[in-house]
Write a protein that holds these residues in place. Sequence first.
Motif, mmCIF file in Angstrom:
data_model
loop_
_atom_site.group_PDB
_atom_site.id
_atom_site.type_symbol
_atom_site.label_atom_id
_atom_site.label_comp_id
_atom_site.label_asym_id
_atom_site.label_seq_id
_atom_site.Cartn_x
_atom_site.Cartn_y
_atom_site.Cartn_z
ATOM 1 N N ILE A 111 0.870 -1.182 0.000
ATOM 2 C CA ILE A 111 0.000 0.000 0.000
ATOM 3 C C ILE A 111 0.907 1.232 0.000
ATOM 4 C CG2 ILE A 111 -0.272 -0.048 2.535
ATOM 5 C CD1 ILE A 111 -3.122 1.074 2.096
ATOM 6 N N VAL A 112 0.543 2.197 -0.836
ATOM 7 C CA VAL A 112 1.309 3.440 -0.922
ATOM 8 C C VAL A 112 0.348 4.606 -0.744
ATOM 9 C CG1 VAL A 112 2.806 4.878 -2.346
ATOM 10 C CG2 VAL A 112 2.998 2.387 -2.479
ATOM 11 N N VAL A 113 0.662 5.464 0.235
ATOM 12 C CA VAL A 113 -0.211 6.603 0.563
ATOM 13 C C VAL A 113 0.558 7.908 0.316
ATOM 14 C CG1 VAL A 113 -1.568 7.723 2.385
ATOM 15 C CG2 VAL A 113 -1.332 5.231 2.367
ATOM 16 N N PRO A 114 0.015 8.803 -0.522
ATOM 17 C CA PRO A 114 0.674 10.100 -0.725
ATOM 18 C C PRO A 114 0.663 10.925 0.559
ATOM 19 C CG PRO A 114 -1.104 9.765 -2.310
ATOM 20 C CD PRO A 114 -1.218 8.683 -1.284
ATOM 21 N N LEU A 115 1.743 11.658 0.775
ATOM 22 C CA LEU A 115 1.850 12.544 1.942
ATOM 23 C C LEU A 115 1.771 13.975 1.426
ATOM 24 C CD1 LEU A 115 4.848 10.668 3.596
ATOM 25 C CD2 LEU A 115 2.439 10.564 4.313
#
Length: 165
Positions: A111-115
């Motif tokens: 899972i990749v979440v933008p910051l």
Amino acid sequence: MSEQLPAVNYGTLNQQLAAMLANESDALANSANFVGLLFSEIPDHNWLGIYVLRSDELVLGPYQGRPACVRISLGRGVCGTAAEKRETLRVADVHDFADHIVCDAASKSEIVVPLIVGGQLLGVLDVDSPSASRFTETDQQGIEGLCNTFTAALEKSELRLPEFI
Ligand code: SME
């Protein structure tokens, strides 16, 4: 398998995170501890860390796990795609993601979440797991909530973009 994992209490974890970040204003220290807390409290992963946007590429930041690829162009891999679209990507099987960048052959899902800090893309949080379909919708909501607490703390940090880290 993900259904046998101990459930993460994301509400409690988010409170722990907020308390941990509240009294420190150094962005690098807070980033390192953010990664350390999530790595310790979220089970079944083999890599967890931050990639920071520098110009038009993501550069490796604080993480826990095996050494990883250092630079990822925007739009490349799961991380670069999530950054470019500014949306979370939850990949059940990385082998089905055509442009997946292999840093560790053991990784099966991620899972990749933008910051996003003050409307600017700071980078992404990347969590990789050796289990297929590791991350559920509940995990996504929980991890996004943790990222929101982290980016809210960064807005108050003494280090400002673009000199973050
Ligand atoms: N999985 C990522 C590359 C980064 S490493 O896994 C740490 C991707 O495809 O973007």
